[in-house]
Design a protein around this motif. Structure first.
Motif, mmCIF file in Angstrom:
data_model
loop_
_atom_site.group_PDB
_atom_site.id
_atom_site.type_symbol
_atom_site.label_atom_id
_atom_site.label_comp_id
_atom_site.label_asym_id
_atom_site.label_seq_id
_atom_site.Cartn_x
_atom_site.Cartn_y
_atom_site.Cartn_z
ATOM 1 N N GLN A 214 25.963 -3.113 -7.388
ATOM 2 C CA GLN A 214 27.084 -3.988 -7.042
ATOM 3 C C GLN A 214 27.065 -5.312 -7.782
ATOM 4 N N GLY A 215 26.196 -5.436 -8.802
ATOM 5 C CA GLY A 215 26.218 -6.625 -9.645
ATOM 6 C C GLY A 215 24.935 -7.419 -9.705
ATOM 7 N N GLY A 216 23.927 -7.067 -8.916
ATOM 8 C CA GLY A 216 22.657 -7.779 -8.971
ATOM 9 C C GLY A 216 21.811 -7.339 -10.154
ATOM 10 N N VAL A 217 20.725 -8.064 -10.384
ATOM 11 C CA VAL A 217 19.804 -7.766 -11.488
ATOM 12 C C VAL A 217 18.651 -6.931 -10.933
ATOM 13 N N LEU A 218 18.491 -5.715 -11.441
ATOM 14 C CA LEU A 218 17.415 -4.847 -10.967
ATOM 15 C C LEU A 218 16.103 -5.253 -11.626
ATOM 16 N N ALA A 219 15.100 -5.479 -10.792
ATOM 17 C CA ALA A 219 13.777 -5.849 -11.283
ATOM 18 C C ALA A 219 12.737 -5.346 -10.295
ATOM 19 N N ALA A 220 11.539 -5.071 -10.799
ATOM 20 C CA ALA A 220 10.471 -4.567 -9.934
ATOM 21 C C ALA A 220 9.130 -4.906 -10.562
ATOM 22 N N HIS A 221 8.074 -4.905 -9.731
ATOM 23 C CA HIS A 221 6.735 -5.133 -10.280
ATOM 24 C C HIS A 221 5.711 -4.325 -9.491
ATOM 25 N N ILE A 222 4.574 -4.058 -10.151
ATOM 26 C CA ILE A 222 3.454 -3.326 -9.557
ATOM 27 C C ILE A 222 2.759 -4.209 -8.524
ATOM 28 N N LEU A 223 2.404 -3.616 -7.385
ATOM 29 C CA LEU A 223 1.706 -4.345 -6.331
ATOM 30 C C LEU A 223 0.189 -4.196 -6.475
ATOM 31 N N ASP A 224 -0.522 -5.202 -5.963
ATOM 32 C CA ASP A 224 -1.976 -5.265 -6.036
ATOM 33 C C ASP A 224 -2.574 -4.640 -4.771
ATOM 34 N N ARG A 225 -3.274 -3.531 -4.952
ATOM 35 C CA ARG A 225 -3.898 -2.829 -3.826
ATOM 36 C C ARG A 225 -4.854 -3.745 -3.053
ATOM 37 N N ARG A 226 -5.547 -4.641 -3.758
ATOM 38 C CA ARG A 226 -6.529 -5.503 -3.114
ATOM 39 C C ARG A 226 -5.894 -6.466 -2.119
ATOM 40 N N ARG A 227 -4.640 -6.820 -2.328
ATOM 41 C CA ARG A 227 -3.945 -7.734 -1.425
ATOM 42 C C ARG A 227 -3.345 -7.016 -0.222
ATOM 43 N N ARG A 228 -3.120 -5.717 -0.321
ATOM 44 C CA ARG A 228 -2.407 -4.977 0.728
ATOM 45 C C ARG A 228 -3.104 -3.635 1.025
ATOM 46 N N PRO A 229 -4.373 -3.640 1.384
ATOM 47 C CA PRO A 229 -5.076 -2.359 1.586
ATOM 48 C C PRO A 229 -4.445 -1.499 2.679
ATOM 49 N N THR A 230 -3.968 -2.109 3.756
ATOM 50 C CA THR A 230 -3.367 -1.332 4.850
ATOM 51 C C THR A 230 -2.072 -0.677 4.402
ATOM 52 N N LEU A 231 -1.240 -1.421 3.690
ATOM 53 C CA LEU A 231 0.026 -0.872 3.199
ATOM 54 C C LEU A 231 -0.223 0.303 2.254
ATOM 55 N N PHE A 232 -1.179 0.158 1.364
ATOM 56 C CA PHE A 232 -1.484 1.252 0.434
ATOM 57 C C PHE A 232 -2.004 2.476 1.176
ATOM 58 N N GLN A 233 -2.846 2.265 2.177
ATOM 59 C CA GLN A 233 -3.359 3.399 2.949
ATOM 60 C C GLN A 233 -2.226 4.107 3.678
ATOM 61 N N GLN A 234 -1.307 3.328 4.273
ATOM 62 C CA GLN A 234 -0.155 3.921 4.960
ATOM 63 C C GLN A 234 0.713 4.715 3.986
ATOM 64 N N ALA A 235 0.929 4.149 2.795
ATOM 65 C CA ALA A 235 1.788 4.810 1.809
ATOM 66 C C ALA A 235 1.175 6.112 1.315
ATOM 67 N N GLU A 236 -0.124 6.106 1.071
ATOM 68 C CA GLU A 236 -0.772 7.326 0.602
ATOM 69 C C GLU A 236 -0.763 8.406 1.685
ATOM 70 N N THR A 237 -0.949 8.004 2.938
ATOM 71 C CA THR A 237 -0.869 8.960 4.043
ATOM 72 C C THR A 237 0.534 9.550 4.147
ATOM 73 N N LEU A 238 1.547 8.675 4.054
ATOM 74 C CA LEU A 238 2.939 9.131 4.117
ATOM 75 C C LEU A 238 3.242 10.101 2.983
ATOM 76 N N ALA A 239 2.805 9.767 1.773
ATOM 77 C CA ALA A 239 3.069 10.629 0.625
ATOM 78 C C ALA A 239 2.421 11.996 0.803
ATOM 79 N N ARG A 240 1.175 12.015 1.232
ATOM 80 C CA ARG A 240 0.485 13.302 1.430
ATOM 81 C C ARG A 240 1.188 14.155 2.478
ATOM 82 N N GLN A 241 1.563 13.532 3.599
ATOM 83 C CA GLN A 241 2.210 14.291 4.667
ATOM 84 C C GLN A 241 3.579 14.797 4.241
#
Length: 396
Positions: A214-241
């Motif tokens: 709708q007109g915004g600028v698309l941008a993204a960046h890689i996240l640091d696992r060391r800063r978000r260990p719980t989020l990464f664990q949740q994401a890997e569990t979700l992906a596997r399931q």
């Protein structure tokens, strides 16, 4: 040279195929035109497996080594072609449909995986029917869409009518409606082999693909696992399931999820290369070449070495640069104000718009993920404001 049939075209994949000594033959929709010297055939619909098959047969190709696709819309056709031509890779076209149709996908997940409520919008379905079922705010999108195209957030009967305008209105399985999840989104790019997660990374969009459409600028960046260990664990569990429940074939995948207080809510999952510059920033950050992994899968190769899953020295992100809403910008304007690892930008009014309205692209990096995020946000503001906001290079 062995031939690789490719549904769709991407520069990065074309380069990876050439490095492999493979001759690509592209099946594309106008106005896309592969570089000079590449074989290609135009089709009107990359989702039409019959049309794709006829195009391949008419081309009378010799030495076909495999089939792959760079687009969501080509996943079913690629599986069908492999089956018909007895080629390596995923040949289960029916299972592939669970990675295309958003209702089929969400309905197959087990109850404990949180997701939006989703249903097909059959012909004649009213706004009230959907609002009563899904809530006062809901999302309308193509059942087999990609990239947030023809996607709309609906809050009223008038918005619902506008949201249905791009569709034929003649199919009970053309459109889905989903309950609206008001939460930030992250995504995983990864490799799934032999029924397990072999490698993954996580990234965050700075604006949603819907906002970018709708007109915004698309941008993204890689996240640091060391800063978000719980989020990464949740994401890997979700992906596997999710991938196991959906009987995912060996694939490169792209999984989107919403970050809510209760944990991750499943968005959707695709069994194809991630879009935009995600393969490039993953390679720069981790040394993992998803283009090459995809080619190896299409050739039926067994992996020869484990993929790098260590902590990177630098984190990378990308921005799909647009024309500013007013005024003008040049590549030199960007380079005077920011440091880039890579940048290409055209200020010519004749430059055709790419996906998400892009006329250029940039890659930036930093040892600190938070500083990288700040830099990307400043570049996005600079782009949107036609250079009205800037920082000095020393501040990055």
């Amino acid at each position: 040279m062995p031939t690789m049939i490719v549904i769709g075209f991407r520069d990065g994949l074309d380069e990876a195929l050439r490095r492999r000594g493979l001759e690509p033959f592209y099946i594309v929709q106008p106005p896309v035109k592969p570089p000079e010297g590449r074989g290609f055939t135009y089709v009107s619909d990359m989702e039409n497996a019959q049309e794709i098959s006829r195009a391949v047969l008419a081309a009378q190709l010799d030495g076909i080594a495999g089939v792959l696709t760079v687009h969501e819309m080509g996943v079913f056709g690629a599986a069908y072609l492999r089956q018909q031509l007895n080629l390596p890779g995923n040949t289960d076209s029916q299972t592939t449909l669970y990675f295309r149709d958003k209702y089929l996908q969400k309905s197959r997940l087990p109850p404990h995986i949180r997701r939006a409520r989703c249903r097909h919008v059959s012909v004649g379905t009213s706004f009230k029917d959907l609002a009563d079922d899904l809530g006062e705010v809901f999302v309308v999108k193509p059942a087999t869409g990609a990239g947030a195209l023809r996607t709309a957030i609906v809050r009223s009967p008038e918005e619902y009518e506008r949201a249905l305008t791009p569709f034929t209105g003649q199919s009970d399985v053309e459109v889905v409606a989903e309950s609206f999840v008001d939460a930030p989104e992250v995504y995983m790019d990864g490799v799934w082999r032999n029924g397990d997660l072999k490698w993954s990374s996580m990234s965050r969009n700075h604006t949603s693909p819907l906002s970018a459409v709708q007109g915004g600028v698309l941008a993204a960046h890689i996240l640091d696992r060391r800063r978000r260990p719980t989020l990464f664990q949740q994401a890997e569990t979700l992906a596997r399931q999710a991938l196991a429940c959906l009987d995912a074939p060996d694939c490169v995948f792209h999984l989107e999820a919403f970050t809510e207080d209760a944990g991750l809510t499943f968005g959707e999952c695709a069994i194809r290369l991630p879009g935009a510059l995600s393969p490039q920033v993953n390679k720069l950050t981790f040394g993992v070449d998803l283009f090459d992994v995809e080619i190896g899968l299409a050739l039926g190769e067994e992996p020869t070495e484990p993929l790098n899953s260590g902590d990177p020295d630098r984190f990378y992100g990308y921005i799909l640069l647009r024309r500013p809403k007013s005024g003008s910008l040049t590549q030199q304007d960007f380079e005077r104000n920011f440091r880039f690892d890579e940048i290409q930008y055209s200020s010519s009014p004749d430059t055709p718009l790419g996906p998400y309205g892009r006329v250029g692209q940039a890659i930036v990096s930093d040892q600190n993920e938070l500083k990288l995020q700040q830099t990307i946000e400043e570049i996005v503001l600079f782009n949107a404001a036609s250079g009205g906001y800037a920082q000095s290079p020393g501040e990055s």
